[in-house]
Each structure stands twice: as C-alpha cells, then as structure tokens.
Design a protein around this motif. Structure first.
Motif, PDB file in Angstrom:
ATOM      1  N   UNK A  86      26.567  24.670  44.658  1.00  0.00           N
ATOM      2  CA  UNK A  86      27.632  25.180  45.512  1.00  0.00           C
ATOM      3  C   UNK A  86      28.275  24.059  46.326  1.00  0.00           C
ATOM      4  N   UNK A  87      27.481  23.117  46.798  1.00  0.00           N
ATOM      5  CA  UNK A  87      28.021  22.016  47.616  1.00  0.00           C
ATOM      6  C   UNK A  87      28.903  21.095  46.781  1.00  0.00           C
ATOM      7  N   UNK A  88      28.563  20.899  45.514  1.00  0.00           N
ATOM      8  CA  UNK A  88      29.357  20.008  44.657  1.00  0.00           C
ATOM      9  C   UNK A  88      30.619  20.680  44.120  1.00  0.00           C
ATOM     10  N   UNK A  89      30.692  21.975  44.232  1.00  0.00           N
ATOM     11  CA  UNK A  89      31.812  22.694  43.633  1.00  0.00           C
ATOM     12  C   UNK A  89      33.087  22.512  44.459  1.00  0.00           C
ATOM     13  N   UNK A 104      19.656  25.749  56.523  1.00  0.00           N
ATOM     14  CA  UNK A 104      19.074  24.426  56.772  1.00  0.00           C
ATOM     15  C   UNK A 104      19.942  23.293  56.245  1.00  0.00           C
ATOM     16  N   UNK A 105      21.015  23.636  55.518  1.00  0.00           N
ATOM     17  CA  UNK A 105      21.875  22.623  54.915  1.00  0.00           C
ATOM     18  C   UNK A 105      23.235  22.623  55.601  1.00  0.00           C
ATOM     19  N   UNK A 106      23.880  21.492  55.517  1.00  0.00           N
ATOM     20  CA  UNK A 106      25.238  21.359  56.052  1.00  0.00           C
ATOM     21  C   UNK A 106      26.218  21.796  54.969  1.00  0.00           C
ATOM     22  N   UNK A 164      27.785  31.529  59.182  1.00  0.00           N
ATOM     23  CA  UNK A 164      28.681  30.963  58.173  1.00  0.00           C
ATOM     24  C   UNK A 164      29.210  32.039  57.209  1.00  0.00           C
ATOM     25  N   UNK A 165      28.716  33.268  57.360  1.00  0.00           N
ATOM     26  CA  UNK A 165      29.219  34.371  56.555  1.00  0.00           C
ATOM     27  C   UNK A 165      30.439  35.056  57.188  1.00  0.00           C
TER      28      UNK A 165
END
Length: 827
Positions: A254-257, A280-282, A308-309
């Motif tokens: 998801x982060x690379x997308x 836990x992730x940015x 973040x939702x």
C-alpha cells in the motif's frame, strides 16, 4: 458476508429423526448458551465469542470441550434482540395466540466446526443423559437463524442451510433452503463499483479478508469495476490469525502504490489487527471505501489511533429503531439467570455499577442495523407459522398445534411478504431467497471529541432508476486517485506498455481530429474524433472549426492586380480603337485591312474582360461562362489574325501578272472566314455544355485545413477540345505568318503577326506546367495571367507599330511611303 453484519433467515428443508433403538452417545452433547422451551422453537447460531482456544488433538484420547474467549458485545446484543422479539410475540394476542415461541441459541465462536456441531444439535436434539426416547424425538426447531459470518454459514450449508451475505449463497441448486433478511453482497459489490466510478477514481487499491466473504465480494467488485473502466493497482488479502509479517507485507504494498483510494472488503474481525499494525507505520493518506462489515463499527471509529480512516465512505445496512429494546437490554442481570454463565460473563465484561450508566456496543440502540435484521427474521418465522395455523384452522376448525412441515413453512415464507405485526420493515424474498437491496451510504467525519462519526450522505436502492440517491452537503473535497490524469482537450490516450488501461500518456490528436472537453467525460473517449469533411481541428486540437474556404477573390491582392491589368488592357484596346477610328481614312489604317483590325480590337477587348470571370467565388454560371467565353473569344481573336495573314499572302500573289486571286478574299469572304472558324468553337462549347458542363467543386484533397473552391471542367474531352482548337488555329496562323514574313513591303504586317504568335504560343506552352503545379487559387491566377499576357502580347505586337506611326510619325502615314518601290494593291 462479513462478520456481524448481515443476518440470514434459514429454513430446514428436511429435518428427520432416525428411529434407532438402543442408540448410544458418541461424544459430549452441544448445549445452547441461551434457551427457552416453547410450544414451537426456533434455533440460532451466533458468534457470542470471537475466538476459541486452539488445541491440537492427538487422536489417542477423547477431545476436550472447546473453550471460547473475547466476549462479543455486538453479537450478544443480537442474541438479546432475538429473545426480545420472541417475548414480544409471546405477549401478543394477534400473532401465534395460545402458543409460545421458544428459542435455542448456540455459541460458535466464529468456528466452522462449532457451527456444524451446533446445527446438528438443533436438528437432532441435545441431552446430557441419553434415554430410549432420545433418538426418536422430533426436531427441536422449525427454523434456524444462522451465522452472521459467511465462512461458518457455508461450512454448514450442506447440512441444513444458512444465512450470510456471500453472493454464492443465492444459488438455489446448492442451498435450496437458504433465505436471508439482508441483501446479498452481489449488490453491495456492484454498488461500491458505481460509487468509485461516480467520484472518478479509476486507479484504486483493494484489500480483502481471506475467506468466503472477502474473496467472493472482492471478485464481484473487480468484475463490476472493470466494466466501469476502473483499474485495480493491487489486490491483497489477509486473515486475523496471520503473522505480523503478513500484515507488514500488505502495508508495504500500500505504501509503494500510487492509488489514493483503498477499497476494503474486509470483515471487522480481520480489519482490527490489520489497522493496529497500520497505526505503527507512517502511512500516506488514503480515501477508504469500506464494506458494510466495518463501515459502521463504533469500536473502530471511536479508536483515536485509527483517525487515518477519516473521510471513509461505504454502504451500511439500513438502520431501524425498535421501541422497548433499550429497556429490555439494560434489564439483563445475572440475578435473573443465576445458572447462565454467559450472562454472568457479560456482566463481568461490562464492568459497570449499573446498566443504566453503561455505554458500549451492547446498549447502542439508536442505529440498529444488524440486530434489527434478526428481529425481522424472528417475525418472518412467526408470521409464517401463524399463517400455517390459520390455514389448518380453516380446514379442521381445531386450535391444536399443527404438524409444521418444513417444506410448507418454506413455501409460506417465500410466497408472502410480512409487515402486519412488525414495526421495523416489510420483508419479502425473491426467487433466490434474497430481500430487496437497500443500503445507506455513510461518511466518517471527525467530531469535536476527536472520534469519528457516521454521517449519512445518501442511499442506494435497486428500486430507484439509477440506483443512487445522494443528499446534499456531501463531501467538501474529493481526492484524486488516477494512474494518469485526464488528458486535456486536444490530446488522446496512448496506453503504456505492460500497464493497465488506466495508465496512459497524453499525445496530441492527429490532423483533422479533435477531442473536446465534453467528449472527455465518456469512458470510450480514448481516441480523437475525426472532424467532418468541411471542418478542421484548431491548433489546440480541442474542437473542429470550419475550414477556410479559398478562391481567387476580388479582395485578394493577386485578384486586385489581375482586375487592374484586365481593366488596363481593356482601356488600352479601347484607346487604340479610337485612334484607328479617328484615322480610318489614313493610308496605314486602310492598308492594314481596317475591318479585320476593328474586329481584332473587339475580340481583344473580350479577351481582357473574360479574365474577370476567373476571379470571384465559383458558381454554376461563372464556371460555364469563364471556360466558354475564354474559348470563343480567343478563337475569334486568332481567326481575325488568321484572316489578316491570309490576306497578306493573297495580296502578294495578286501583284503577279495575270493573277485574279484577290476577288476570292474580299471583305465578305474575310468576315465569313472569321465567322466560320468561330462557329466551330461555338459548336464544340455547346457539345461540351450539353454532355458534362463545368460545375463548382469543393476541392478538399489538396489541403487538409482549407477548402479550395474551383470549377471542375466536367468533361475533360470537351475542355481539351476547346484548348486544342485554339492551339490548332494559333499554329496555323503562326505557320502562314512565318511564310509571309519576308515579303517586300515597308509595313509587312506578317512580321508582327509572326512575333505575336510566338508570344502567344510561348505563353500557353509555359501555362500548362504552371497550371498543373500551381496549388489552390494560384491555378486560377495562372490561367487568368496567361489570358492577360497573351492578350497584351497580341495587342502590342499588332497595333503598337501602327499607333506609333499614326501618332508620332505622321509623315510616314502617306500612300507614297506605303507603296515605296513595290506597290502592293489591296494590302
């Protein structure tokens, strides 16, 4: 369907007891967690706990009973709503009078094996001590309200039937007894695809639960999305029991997308551990689009680390309000059920001094979604049983409890809609056992307390014309999620190699084609639209404009110059005619055959004027006039020169002794000669105009960006016959004049005719390649220029020497000078 979202109404098509004397108990019996014995009973299989303690059975001793943990408040509320409905029916004097409705509620812990075991217990009965009658008892329940999860429901489908939202359960060949009070995920998945398309999100990511609910729902969504031109960048799955590394792998994807929208068809129990890892992730900001399993989960929305939702969109089960349910729920107390460990566990889990002050998922009854469906299911069952009783009474006039045949019960519940005794909704089932598909579209908006709140922003109803209906004040700003931005007007999409159709480059439209801003709104506007024949794309290629129409106009500089030369030539010719008329009695005018000279001047005037017909917009009459006038006037002109040349030759022969040839070339013969040669050209023109005349023509092949208005010659044979006849007379005139060029005389006109014919032939020989190679209006300009040049050549070569003598050397304009040493009579 997802966890704790959708309840199914399940009817047993065949529950039969096998009479086997002396049966023995092979294992520990499955006992209900909540039960009440009535005259007629219904069963329920719910996940009152979310997890079971995993144990490894070595098959060398009897398996120990399965123990469950993680008390499920939402599912316990569902169970209590079922009890509330049965008590409400039992207290009613209209529905099932003189009969009590009982219930048997089993806890499956979300386990497929426990779900099957519970259903078998509902079918066969359960007793802690076995007796001779144990194996011959009738089925305990007439219907079962099934699991809220699709996985366990499918696991028990081959046994009795089930309920959940998985679209696969609508297959009546596989699951003939299955009915549900909640729409199939088939409709939800298609609605999600329409929602994504509505906001222009053509590049999305997808995550799903690795179970029947997630796999089936996501497969339908992807199929529908592709039909709407939506591309899926990635599609990942996970399950709640996956190791942390699996969650991290999906998060890295998801982060690379590049997709900014995530469609999450995930069960709530699977999503929570995944969200815990995401916190836990940015993570970059995403627009979340959720399925009904979690889109109204307060446990997720009220967790601040899941902020973040915010802005999440999704379809939820339509909510309902059950009067009296809250009072019923808060009166559940261990003292009222001292032997029920489940109620005690609920009390301990709540951990409040009094239920009146308790605020959790259990007491949240303002927006009942799932619990209202089990309420509806109970009333549908009760209505069908009531109708069967009424039918039996109409035949037997007895009030005894009839023998409820399962097939008859199923037929009754599917053939009627039920709303008379329920205050929630009218329920009916289609041929697949599904109710009407209605969803509420909710949006997660941050509140003042820092938590997320559910804001209704629309509804989805398959009975509406377009399916969607949105209320006002939707979202203030819609994020953009596309692989490639929309191509601006004037460019088209060029798909990138080895990438989805949503990834493309924008390349300019080809010539004579365009894409407008309006056409870009359509999904199939991937190519430029060619303009109509009379249109051309503008420089930006974003619209088609009328092509420039080009012709030799009177307002063009070139046209103005040709008009001036034509008028100038006409004026000079008129001036020469005046000079000849004033000096018509002088020897030089008489000696040069004044009658043919005047006819020649008239023809030259017509030649100068006919060049004007080649200027201006071509019309039917101008196309006919320009070619016929040109052909006839030039034949008339050359016929006059030919006559003058013949007269010169005959006059020289007349000076020889005994010659009487001049009597055959007098004035009458000269006029008839000119008339004869001109009449031939007239006949050729008449034949030309009769067969295939010149017509206006829009030449669109020469230039792509403009239209050339010109005259199509029609019959090529007629056109070249006219030119050929002019050329034939010019060559004949040139040959005769060339033969007479050295005849003795001070004013030998044959020399001037020879020189004028050289100029005439030179002009028209060079005209042919220039005419063929000149583009557009220059073709007409070349033809008009050739007419003027040849006319000026004839005028100056024939009449300049005579005018010079008449005006500037009058002493040479005498008979004595004209005769000289070789008098030539009649010349």
């Amino acid at each position: 369907m997802s966890q704790e979202t959708l309840l199914l109404l399940l009817w047993l098509t065949r529950i039969s007891a096998i009479l086997v004397p002396g049966c023995s108990l092979l294992g520990l019996p499955a006992l209900p967690s909540l039960y009440f014995e009535g005259d007629v009973n219904i069963g329920a299989v719910l996940s009152l706990h979310t997890e079971e303690h995993g144990k490894i059975n070595l098959f060398n001793h009897k398996p120990e009973p399965t123990s469950c943990f993680r008390f499920n408040m939402q599912e316990f509320q569902t169970a209590q709503t079922l009890i509330f409905a049965t008590e409400e029916i039992n207290n009613s004097t209209d529905l099932l009078p003189n009969m009590t409705l009982g219930y048997k509620i089993f806890d499956t812990c979300g386990s497929v094996s426990l779900a099957i075991r519970s259903v078998m217990a509902l079918m066969n009965g359960f007793e802690e001590k076995l007796s001779e009658k144990s194996c011959s008892k009738a089925p305990l329940v007439q219907a079962i309200i099934g699991e809220t999860n699709s996985g366990p429901s499918i696991g028990i489908a081959s046994t009795v039937g089930h309920f959940a939202t998985c679209a696969c359960l609508s297959d009546k060949k596989k699951y003939p007894t299955f009915l549900r009070t909640i729409p199939s995920d088939y409709y939800q998945s298609r609605a999600l695809a329409q929602l994504v398309k509505l906001f222009g999100w053509t590049w999305v990511g997808a995550i799903r639960s690795r179970n029947d609910y997630g796999n089936s729902g996501m497969a339908t969504f992807i199929e529908a999305a592709q039909k709407h031109g939506i591309c899926i960048e990635y599609s990942e799955s996970f399950f709640r029991t996956d190791p942390r590394e699996e969650f991290q792998r999906v998060i890295e994807v998801m982060k690379r997308s590049t997709a900014k929208v995530v469609v999450a068809f995930v069960a709530q129990g699977d999503l929570i551990p995944f969200l815990n890892e995401m916190a836990l992730h940015n993570m970059p900001e995403f627009q979340w689009v959720g399925s009904e399993s979690w889109i109204t989960s307060r446990s997720i929305a009220e967790t601040k680390q899941f902020n973040f939702l915010k802005g999440a969109l999704g379809f939820a089960i339509t909510k309902a309000k059950l009067d009296g349910l809250w009072d019923f729920l808060v009166n559940v107390h261990p003292s009222k059920s001292p032997n029920n460990s489940l109620v005690k566990e609920f009390w301990e889990t709540s951990f409040q001094c009094s239920f009146e002050k308790m605020q959790n998922q259990y007491t949240a009854v303002s927006e009942l979604r799932i619990s209202s469906k089990v309420y509806t299911a109970v009333y549908a069952i009760a209505n069908s049983l009531h109708n069967i009783i009424e039918d039996e009474k109409s035949y037997t006039n007895e009030s005894t409890i009839p023998d409820f045949n399962p097939k008859k019960v199923k037929c009754m519940v599917t053939s009627k809609s039920f709303s008379e005794y329920t205050n929630v909704e009218k329920i009916y089932f289609d041929e697949n056992g599904d109710p009407a598909a209605r969803y509420e579209l909710v949006n997660w908006q941050p509140g003042e307390d820092g938590t997320l709140h559910f804001q209704p922003v629309g509804v989805y109803d398959t009975s509406l014309f377009l399916g969607f209906h949105f209320v006002s004040n939707f979202v203030s700003q819609v994020p953009l999620s596309v692989c490639s931005r929309n191509c601006p007007p004037g460019t088209r999409k060029a798909v990138q190699k080895r990438k989805p159709l949503c990834c493309y480059d924008c390349v300019p439209c080809y010539d004579n084609a365009s894409i407008t801003a309006a056409s870009l709104t359509f999904a199939d506007a991937n190519d430029c639209m060619p303009c109509d024949l009379e249109y051309w794309s503008n420089e930006k290629r974003d619209c088609c404009v009328l092509k420039l129409v080009e012709f030799l106009s009177y307002t063009d500089m070139m046209g103005i110059m040709l008009v001036l030369f034509s008028i100038f030539g006409t004026c000079i010719t008129f001036f020469v005619a005046i000079i000849f008329f004033v000096h018509k009695d002088t020897p030089i005018v008489k000696a040069n055959n004044s009658e043919l000279s005047f006819l020649l001047l008239v023809s030259l005037k017509l030649c100068f004027l006919c060049s004007l017909t080649f200027i201006g917009q071509p019309t039917e009459w101008s196309c006919v006039l320009r070619h016929t006038a040109f052909g006839i006037t030039f034949v008339f002109c050359i016929s006059c020169l030919l006559g003058k040349t013949v007269v010169v030759l005959m006059a020289f022969r007349a000076t020889l002794p005994g010659s009487n040839v001049m009597k055959w070339f007098g004035p009458i013969q000269q006029r008839l000669t000119v008339l004869f040669f001109t009449l031939i050209q007239v006949i050729i023109c008449v034949l030309w105009l009769t067969t295939s005349p010149p017509i206006p023509y829009k030449n669109m092949q020469l230039y792509k960006e403009k239209i050339i208005l010109e005259c199509n010659v029609g019959s090529a044979v007629g056109f070249w016959a006219v030119l050929g006849y002019i050329g034939l007379l010019a060559v004949l005139c040139f040959v005769l004049a060339f033969l007479a060029r050295k005849l003795p005389d001070n004013f030998n006109e044959a020399k001037f005719i020879t020189f004028s014919m050289l100029i005439f032939c030179a002009v028209w020989i060079t005209f042919i390649p220039a005419y063929v190679s000149s583009p557009g209006k220059f073709t007409v300009a070349v033809e008009s220029f050739a007419i003027l040049a040849s006319s000026f050549g004839l005028l100056f070569c024939i009449f300049t020497p005579k005018c010079y003598t008449i005006l500037l050397q009058p002493e040479q304009n005498t008979k004595k000078y004209m005769v000289g040493k070789t008098a030539m009579k009649g010349f």
